[in-house]
Design a protein around this motif. Structure first.
Motif, PDB file in Angstrom:
ATOM      1  N   GLU A  48      36.000  82.176  32.194  1.00  0.00           N
ATOM      2  CA  GLU A  48      34.939  81.982  31.199  1.00  0.00           C
ATOM      3  C   GLU A  48      34.168  83.286  31.015  1.00  0.00           C
ATOM      4  O   GLU A  48      33.975  84.053  31.974  1.00  0.00           O
ATOM      5  CB  GLU A  48      33.958  80.900  31.657  1.00  0.00           C
ATOM      6  N   TYR A  49      33.698  83.512  29.804  1.00  0.00           N
ATOM      7  CA  TYR A  49      32.873  84.693  29.529  1.00  0.00           C
ATOM      8  C   TYR A  49      31.698  84.290  28.635  1.00  0.00           C
ATOM      9  O   TYR A  49      31.900  83.729  27.560  1.00  0.00           O
ATOM     10  CB  TYR A  49      33.690  85.791  28.842  1.00  0.00           C
ATOM     11  N   ALA A  50      30.485  84.551  29.108  1.00  0.00           N
ATOM     12  CA  ALA A  50      29.284  84.143  28.373  1.00  0.00           C
ATOM     13  C   ALA A  50      29.104  84.977  27.107  1.00  0.00           C
ATOM     14  O   ALA A  50      29.208  86.207  27.138  1.00  0.00           O
ATOM     15  CB  ALA A  50      28.061  84.276  29.263  1.00  0.00           C
ATOM     16  N   LEU A  51      28.786  84.305  25.999  1.00  0.00           N
ATOM     17  CA  LEU A  51      28.560  84.979  24.721  1.00  0.00           C
ATOM     18  C   LEU A  51      27.096  84.966  24.315  1.00  0.00           C
ATOM     19  O   LEU A  51      26.727  85.530  23.287  1.00  0.00           O
ATOM     20  CB  LEU A  51      29.394  84.306  23.627  1.00  0.00           C
ATOM     21  N   SER A  52      26.249  84.310  25.120  1.00  0.00           N
ATOM     22  CA  SER A  52      24.826  84.217  24.808  1.00  0.00           C
ATOM     23  C   SER A  52      24.011  84.223  26.093  1.00  0.00           C
ATOM     24  O   SER A  52      24.349  83.537  27.056  1.00  0.00           O
ATOM     25  CB  SER A  52      24.538  82.933  24.016  1.00  0.00           C
ATOM     26  N   LEU A 105      35.290  82.259  37.209  1.00  0.00           N
ATOM     27  CA  LEU A 105      36.715  82.241  37.504  1.00  0.00           C
ATOM     28  C   LEU A 105      36.991  81.072  38.448  1.00  0.00           C
ATOM     29  O   LEU A 105      36.411  80.989  39.534  1.00  0.00           O
ATOM     30  CB  LEU A 105      37.163  83.556  38.150  1.00  0.00           C
ATOM     31  N   LEU A 106      37.852  80.166  38.004  1.00  0.00           N
ATOM     32  CA  LEU A 106      38.187  78.977  38.783  1.00  0.00           C
ATOM     33  C   LEU A 106      39.701  78.820  38.828  1.00  0.00           C
ATOM     34  O   LEU A 106      40.411  79.252  37.912  1.00  0.00           O
ATOM     35  CB  LEU A 106      37.560  77.720  38.173  1.00  0.00           C
ATOM     36  N   ALA A 107      40.205  78.187  39.898  1.00  0.00           N
ATOM     37  CA  ALA A 107      41.643  77.958  40.025  1.00  0.00           C
ATOM     38  C   ALA A 107      41.875  76.696  40.847  1.00  0.00           C
ATOM     39  O   ALA A 107      41.102  76.375  41.754  1.00  0.00           O
ATOM     40  CB  ALA A 107      42.330  79.156  40.676  1.00  0.00           C
ATOM     41  N   GLY A 108      42.941  75.976  40.511  1.00  0.00           N
ATOM     42  CA  GLY A 108      43.237  74.754  41.239  1.00  0.00           C
ATOM     43  C   GLY A 108      44.518  74.122  40.741  1.00  0.00           C
ATOM     44  O   GLY A 108      45.427  74.813  40.257  1.00  0.00           O
ATOM     45  N   VAL A 147      53.237  61.883  22.025  1.00  0.00           N
ATOM     46  CA  VAL A 147      53.175  62.580  23.314  1.00  0.00           C
ATOM     47  C   VAL A 147      52.076  61.897  24.111  1.00  0.00           C
ATOM     48  O   VAL A 147      50.965  61.707  23.608  1.00  0.00           O
ATOM     49  CB  VAL A 147      52.839  64.084  23.161  1.00  0.00           C
ATOM     50  N   ALA A 148      52.357  61.512  25.346  1.00  0.00           N
ATOM     51  CA  ALA A 148      51.376  60.834  26.195  1.00  0.00           C
ATOM     52  C   ALA A 148      51.209  61.619  27.488  1.00  0.00           C
ATOM     53  O   ALA A 148      52.194  61.949  28.153  1.00  0.00           O
ATOM     54  CB  ALA A 148      51.826  59.408  26.493  1.00  0.00           C
ATOM     55  N   ASN A 149      49.964  61.928  27.835  1.00  0.00           N
ATOM     56  CA  ASN A 149      49.642  62.642  29.070  1.00  0.00           C
ATOM     57  C   ASN A 149      48.523  61.929  29.801  1.00  0.00           C
ATOM     58  O   ASN A 149      47.581  61.414  29.187  1.00  0.00           O
ATOM     59  CB  ASN A 149      49.151  64.064  28.778  1.00  0.00           C
ATOM     60  N   MET A 150      48.591  61.925  31.119  1.00  0.00           N
ATOM     61  CA  MET A 150      47.488  61.434  31.924  1.00  0.00           C
ATOM     62  C   MET A 150      47.520  62.147  33.273  1.00  0.00           C
ATOM     63  O   MET A 150      48.566  62.617  33.715  1.00  0.00           O
ATOM     64  CB  MET A 150      47.576  59.921  32.125  1.00  0.00           C
ATOM     65  N   GLY A 151      46.341  62.240  33.930  1.00  0.00           N
ATOM     66  CA  GLY A 151      46.324  62.898  35.221  1.00  0.00           C
ATOM     67  C   GLY A 151      44.924  63.242  35.678  1.00  0.00           C
ATOM     68  O   GLY A 151      43.921  62.751  35.148  1.00  0.00           O
ATOM     69  N   TYR A 152      44.868  64.105  36.689  1.00  0.00           N
ATOM     70  CA  TYR A 152      43.592  64.561  37.250  1.00  0.00           C
ATOM     71  C   TYR A 152      43.661  66.062  37.478  1.00  0.00           C
ATOM     72  O   TYR A 152      44.622  66.584  38.060  1.00  0.00           O
ATOM     73  CB  TYR A 152      43.288  63.857  38.570  1.00  0.00           C
ATOM     74  N   LEU A 153      42.621  66.769  37.038  1.00  0.00           N
ATOM     75  CA  LEU A 153      42.507  68.220  37.125  1.00  0.00           C
ATOM     76  C   LEU A 153      41.351  68.575  38.043  1.00  0.00           C
ATOM     77  O   LEU A 153      40.242  68.058  37.882  1.00  0.00           O
ATOM     78  CB  LEU A 153      42.264  68.787  35.727  1.00  0.00           C
ATOM     79  N   LEU A 154      41.596  69.458  39.025  1.00  0.00           N
ATOM     80  CA  LEU A 154      40.537  69.874  39.948  1.00  0.00           C
ATOM     81  C   LEU A 154      40.587  71.381  40.132  1.00  0.00           C
ATOM     82  O   LEU A 154      41.573  71.923  40.655  1.00  0.00           O
ATOM     83  CB  LEU A 154      40.689  69.179  41.293  1.00  0.00           C
ATOM     84  N   LEU A 155      39.506  72.062  39.693  1.00  0.00           N
ATOM     85  CA  LEU A 155      39.433  73.522  39.772  1.00  0.00           C
ATOM     86  C   LEU A 155      38.136  73.952  40.455  1.00  0.00           C
ATOM     87  O   LEU A 155      37.077  73.952  39.832  1.00  0.00           O
ATOM     88  CB  LEU A 155      39.486  74.148  38.369  1.00  0.00           C
ATOM     89  N   PRO A 156      38.154  74.326  41.720  1.00  0.00           N
ATOM     90  CA  PRO A 156      36.985  74.934  42.339  1.00  0.00           C
ATOM     91  C   PRO A 156      36.937  76.419  41.987  1.00  0.00           C
ATOM     92  O   PRO A 156      37.968  77.020  41.643  1.00  0.00           O
ATOM     93  CB  PRO A 156      37.239  74.726  43.837  1.00  0.00           C
ATOM     94  N   GLY A 157      35.743  77.020  42.048  1.00  0.00           N
ATOM     95  CA  GLY A 157      35.649  78.437  41.747  1.00  0.00           C
ATOM     96  C   GLY A 157      34.232  78.951  41.753  1.00  0.00           C
ATOM     97  O   GLY A 157      33.316  78.310  42.279  1.00  0.00           O
TER      98      GLY A 157
END
Length: 253
Positions: A169-173, A132-135, A114-124
């Protein structure tokens, strides 16, 4: 189909060389560690044509992400980014019994990938307790299990998807800011120019410094695939993948 895999690998390696080019920028060891996210895991993936049994493979999953905005952005700001150019590869061995063509003296290859490549952009938004981020994720993919290919022979070299991505995300510490549980979900219903895509990922921090996570991810996709061992018309094919692995990075951003 060996030529398709070689073409995909060359394309990805050229992209990686450009990312690591030192013609203009020289990074120290600590900066390299800060700019990368690296993952290693075990995986199971499969292709299943309509009205047929699934062709499955087991193997290893390798992923490398190069941060851009995430690396330079001020961590103290509430408005934040999570982004990366990524290259991830899964290599495996087909679990099904290889088919034979006695008339030609040929046996089906077990090699799978399986081969994947790309770019992910999440502002938040991120604060000490949660984020909480979405993009969008601009993603290209190709799959081969034995002699089953995805995309089909006459299709594109790689399937393109542009799923909406949500990251929580949720902080545990309280003492370690990066020690957070993370949930991500990808969804693209698909169009005439894009292939549908669905994925969900859960990460849980391990270790004392908040620099590593164990994760589980499911991915599903449906499009045209083809059996190249006994040539026939392209058929609707479902792709599924499970990954259990460990991700290491210098900081959550």
């Amino acid at each position: 189909m060996k030529y398709r895999f070689i073409a995909i690998l060359i394309l990805m390696l050229v992209g990686s060389q450009n990312l690591y080019s030192q013609d203009y920028i020289i990074l120290s060891d600590s900066e390299v560690r800060g700019i990368l996210r690296v993952s290693l895991g075990a995986t199971q993936f499969s292709l299943r044509e309509k009205d047929s049994l699934a062709q499955s493979a087991y193997g290893i999953h390798l992923s490398n992400e190069v941060k851009l905005l995430s690396y330079v952005w001020n961590k103290e700001k509430s408005f934040t980014f999570h982004d990366a150019f990524y290259l991830d590869l899964s290599f495996g061995r087909m679990n099904n019994e290889p088919r034979e063509l006695p008339s030609k003296g040929e046996s089906e290859s077990r090699f799978s990938y399986v081969a994947n490549m790309g770019y992910l952009l999440l502002p938040g938004y991120r604060n000490p307790k949660w984020a909480l981020l979405a993009g969008l994720d601009f993603r290209w993919r190709a799959v081969k299990v034995g002699e089953y290919t995805f995309p089909n022979v006459d299709g594109p070299l790689l399937y393109y998807s542009r799923p909406l991505v949500i990251r929580a995300e949720y902080a545990l510490s309280k003492e370690i800011a990066d020690k957070r549980a993370i949930f991500m979900m990808w969804y693209d219903n698909g169009t005439a120019k894009r292939t549908n895509y669905l994925s969900a990922r859960l990460e849980y921090p391990i270790g004392e410094k908040g620099r590593s996570w164990i994760y589980f991810q499911y991915t599903g996709q449906s499009a045209l695939g083809e059996d190249t061992f006994t040539p026939s018309d392209a058929k609707d094919t479902k792709f599924n993948q499970l990954i259990l692995g460990v991700r290491i990075q210098n900081a959550i951003l």
